[in-house]
Design an enzyme around this catalytic site. Structure first.
Site, PDB file in Angstrom:
ATOM      1  N   ARG A 153       0.825  -1.217   0.000  1.00  0.00           N
ATOM      2  CA  ARG A 153       0.000   0.000   0.000  1.00  0.00           C
ATOM      3  C   ARG A 153       0.857   1.265   0.000  1.00  0.00           C
ATOM      4  O   ARG A 153       0.541   2.224  -0.714  1.00  0.00           O
ATOM      5  CB  ARG A 153      -0.953   0.010   1.203  1.00  0.00           C
ATOM      6  CG  ARG A 153      -1.925   1.184   1.163  1.00  0.00           C
ATOM      7  CD  ARG A 153      -3.011   1.055   2.208  1.00  0.00           C
ATOM      8  NE  ARG A 153      -2.491   1.146   3.572  1.00  0.00           N
ATOM      9  CZ  ARG A 153      -3.262   1.106   4.673  1.00  0.00           C
ATOM     10  NH1 ARG A 153      -4.570   0.955   4.549  1.00  0.00           N
ATOM     11  NH2 ARG A 153      -2.721   1.200   5.859  1.00  0.00           N
ATOM     12  N   LYS A 247      -2.436   7.234   1.163  1.00  0.00           N
ATOM     13  CA  LYS A 247      -2.122   7.432   2.583  1.00  0.00           C
ATOM     14  C   LYS A 247      -0.952   8.423   2.691  1.00  0.00           C
ATOM     15  O   LYS A 247       0.193   8.055   2.940  1.00  0.00           O
ATOM     16  CB  LYS A 247      -1.780   6.107   3.269  1.00  0.00           C
ATOM     17  CG  LYS A 247      -1.883   6.148   4.797  1.00  0.00           C
ATOM     18  CD  LYS A 247      -1.758   4.760   5.375  1.00  0.00           C
ATOM     19  CE  LYS A 247      -1.802   4.774   6.890  1.00  0.00           C
ATOM     20  NZ  LYS A 247      -3.124   5.155   7.423  1.00  0.00           N
ATOM     21  N   GLU A 280     -15.965   6.807   5.684  1.00  0.00           N
ATOM     22  CA  GLU A 280     -14.989   6.260   6.625  1.00  0.00           C
ATOM     23  C   GLU A 280     -14.851   7.174   7.820  1.00  0.00           C
ATOM     24  O   GLU A 280     -15.434   8.260   7.873  1.00  0.00           O
ATOM     25  CB  GLU A 280     -13.622   6.104   5.942  1.00  0.00           C
ATOM     26  CG  GLU A 280     -13.054   7.430   5.426  1.00  0.00           C
ATOM     27  CD  GLU A 280     -11.738   7.270   4.693  1.00  0.00           C
ATOM     28  OE1 GLU A 280     -11.063   6.239   4.878  1.00  0.00           O
ATOM     29  OE2 GLU A 280     -11.366   8.187   3.938  1.00  0.00           O
TER      30      GLU A 280
END
Length: 397
Positions: A153, A247, A280
């Site tokens: 990721r 991220k 989220e």
């Protein structure tokens, strides 16, 4: 992380500083724009002198300052050894539940276990431009949990952020494992960053010599809790999908969302996407158990693809085979559907699976921690402790 302080003691205790009486009429002021942060306050230049200011936080989090005049000549010029000593003192006096046990930096090309040396160059573009990405892997009983999934990721995030790699994937993996090994930490977390690197204070990273890798092993002494929590709907705008799926270190919206929740007596705030569907939390995914005993989770096309959330989805398939769940669905969830669920939960690498018992004014289910939420939490914990080696990487201490 440690940060350089110009004063290791409060102004009132520093024999090198002459403090002038404070005019009560000037005791509270708006914070000016030309501030430079120090350890215990702020400093700014005004009419040839530097002013030390003490932050006063009011009930609604608005900041005001109290002025103490300090002559510029009284600000010490420190040698590198003096600065390092003050960094050590600052670390020793820091209060908190987290300890920093080891850090790797590609800038100095090694690992240190001295918290005072765990610093990042101020000209690193991750610091002053936010041009960096990060990820975290849990350490449980001497194993890194889902390390490879988290590395995959961060590499995707780095690609989206146009950050090159200082090393190949296998070298990064080896460095991360060695950093945990040097820390001697058996239970904690490993956080790591890829940045455009140091170079200058320009906007473009073209002046950066090479990208940088940093990693820190953190041991958190705060107790783990699975008690049900309250959440609220966030009024802070959600990140656009292009940035939400990445991220990056640009977490200001996340921070403001978390602060908003705390100000309202809640644990976290829930974001809705641009179409009004549930998205989220500030740093965790959200899921539901419907009245038909289906696990329901929003898709990852507009939000961060949570590694723990994806693992929960995989483990939940076993509950379907056992008849404890009737199905697992990943699809858009309306607010009405979410608030009518019999169970609601937050999912993330730090909290694992945390039950939600209230959303805004709506009680979820019977207002108690849900049984299936607890089962999913137990499954994740068991997976961390004895799951397959595809999700558990042993650390050679």
């Amino acid at each position: 992380m440690a940060s350089l302080q110009s004063f290791s003691k409060p102004v009132s205790q520093n024999p090198h500083i002459t403090r002038k009486p404070v005019d009560p009429s000037l005791s509270l002021r708006l914070i000016p724009r030309n501030l430079a942060f120090l350890g215990h306050g702020l400093r700014y230049i005004h009419h040839g002198s530097a002013k030390e200011t003490k932050i006063i936080r009011s009930s609604n989090q608005t900041e005001a300052v109290t002025d103490y005049n300090i002559q510029v000549s009284d600000v010490p010029l420190l040698t590198s050894s003096e600065a390092m000593e003050r960094l050590k003192t600052n670390g020793e006096n820091r209060k908190g539940t987290q300890e920093f046990l080891a850090m790797y930096s590609s800038i100095f090309g090694g690992i240190t276990t001295d918290p005072a040396a765990m610093v990042i160059p101020i000209d690193d573009h991750m610091v002053h431009r936010g041009h960096g990405v990060f990820d975290t892997a849990a350490i449980r009983d001497g194993y890194l949990y889902e390390l490879d999934q988290h590395i995959d990721r961060i590499l995707r995030s780095a690609s989206m952020a146009k950050i090159g790699l200082p090393f190949d994937r296998e070298s990064i993996r080896r460095i991360l494992i060695q950093t945990v090994s040097a820390s001697k930490c058996k239970t904690g977390s490993l956080r790591y960053w890829l940045s455009a690197g140091p170079g200058d204070f320009q906007l473009s990273p073209s002046g950066c010599d090479q990208p940088a890798l940093y990693a820190v092993v953190v041991q958190d002494k705060s107790p783990f809790s699975s008690k049900g929590v309250k959440v609220v709907t966030s009024s802070i705008p959600i990140k656009p999908p292009q940035f939400a799926v990445m991220k990056s270190v640009n977490y200001l919206p996340n921070v403001l969302s978390k602060m908003e929740a705390e100000e309202k007596g809640a644990f976290a705030a829930i974001w809705l996407d641009g179409d009004g569907f549930i998205a989220e939390g500030p740093n965790m995914n959200v899921a539901f158990v419907t009245k038909d005993k289906e696990l329901l989770m929003p898709p990852f096309d507009k939000i961060l693809s949570g590694c723990t959330a994806k693992r929960v989805l995989a483990l939940a398939e076993g509950l379907v085979k056992e008849g404890k769940l009737q199905g697992v669905r990943v699809e858009n969830v309306t607010v009405e559907e979410g608030k009518k669920a019999v169970e609601m939960m937050l999912i993330g690498s730090g909290i694992l699976v945390r039950p939600i018992v209230q959303w805004d004014e709506q009680i979820i289910g019977d207002g108690k921690e849900g049984s299936l939420t607890q089962i999913l939490l137990n499954l994740i914990i068991k997976d961390m402790e004895s799951g397959p080696l595809t999700v558990r990487t042993p650390i050679p201490y």
